[in-house]
Scaffold this motif. Structure first.
Motif, mmCIF file in Angstrom:
data_model
loop_
_atom_site.group_PDB
_atom_site.id
_atom_site.type_symbol
_atom_site.label_atom_id
_atom_site.label_comp_id
_atom_site.label_asym_id
_atom_site.label_seq_id
_atom_site.Cartn_x
_atom_site.Cartn_y
_atom_site.Cartn_z
ATOM 1 N N ARG A 294 -6.002 11.533 -7.924
ATOM 2 C CA ARG A 294 -4.535 11.378 -8.191
ATOM 3 C C ARG A 294 -3.836 11.112 -7.037
ATOM 4 O O ARG A 294 -2.768 10.230 -6.920
ATOM 5 N N GLU A 295 -3.998 11.789 -6.108
ATOM 6 C CA GLU A 295 -3.461 11.691 -4.477
ATOM 7 C C GLU A 295 -3.757 10.228 -4.270
ATOM 8 O O GLU A 295 -2.901 9.500 -3.714
ATOM 9 N N TYR B 77 -4.371 7.530 -6.040
ATOM 10 C CA TYR B 77 -3.786 6.677 -6.897
ATOM 11 C C TYR B 77 -2.301 6.573 -6.359
ATOM 12 O O TYR B 77 -1.804 5.445 -6.632
ATOM 13 N N HIS B 78 -1.636 7.508 -6.492
ATOM 14 C CA HIS B 78 -0.163 7.782 -6.082
ATOM 15 C C HIS B 78 -0.022 7.183 -4.492
ATOM 16 O O HIS B 78 0.845 6.197 -4.371
ATOM 17 N N ASN C 218 0.150 3.454 -4.872
ATOM 18 C CA ASN C 218 1.033 3.112 -5.979
ATOM 19 C C ASN C 218 0.218 2.614 -7.298
ATOM 20 O O ASN C 218 0.873 1.561 -7.924
#
Length: 109
Positions: A27-28, A30-31, A34
Motif C-alpha cells: 500500500r505504501e 502503491y500510494h 500514485n
C-alpha cells in the motif's frame, strides 16, 4: 539498513503478521507512486504470491511477463491463463544477447 538481528526477528514472526506487513509495504509503495505500479511476473511461486498480495489490495494492477523463449511451456500456459498480464517479447533472443555481449559473469561483487 537492517541488521541480522532485525532480519531474524522478522523471520520469526507468525505468517499472518508477515502477510499484513507485506500488504502495508505494498500500500505504501502503491500510494507513493500514485498507483503507477506494475508487478514483474515470472509465473514462478514467488512472483505469483506477490501478484496475489498486490491484487488483494489493488485488483487492477497489471502484471508484466517477459517471454525470453527460455521459459517452460507450463509456465507460459500458466501466465497466459492469469488475468491482466502484459506479455513482453525482447527484441533480441537469449542466443543473440550471448553472441552480441558474451556470457554473463556470475559474481557476488
Amino acid at each position: 539498513m537492517p541488521t541480522q538481528r532485525d532480519l531474524d526477528m522478522l523471520k520469526a514472526l507468525p505468517l499472518e503478521l508477515k502477510i499484513e506487513k507485506s500488504k502495508a509495504r505494498i500500500r505504501e509503495w502503491y500510494h507513493y507512486n500514485n498507483g503507477n505500479v506494475y508487478v514483474s511476473f515470472s509465473g514462478g511461486k514467488d512472483s505469483t504470491v506477490l501478484l496475489h498480495l498486490v491484487r488483494s489490495e489493488f485488483p487492477d494492477v497489471v502484471a508484466v511477463f517477459s517471454d525470453t523463449g527460455l521459459e517452460y511451456p507450463e509456465i507460459k500456459e500458466f501466465v497466459k491463463n492469469t488475468p491482466n498480464v502484459e506479455i513482453l517479447k525482447p527484441k533480441l533472443s537469449f542466443l543473440q544477447v550471448l553472441e552480441k555481449y558474451g556470457l554473463p559473469v556470475i559474481s557476488k561483487e
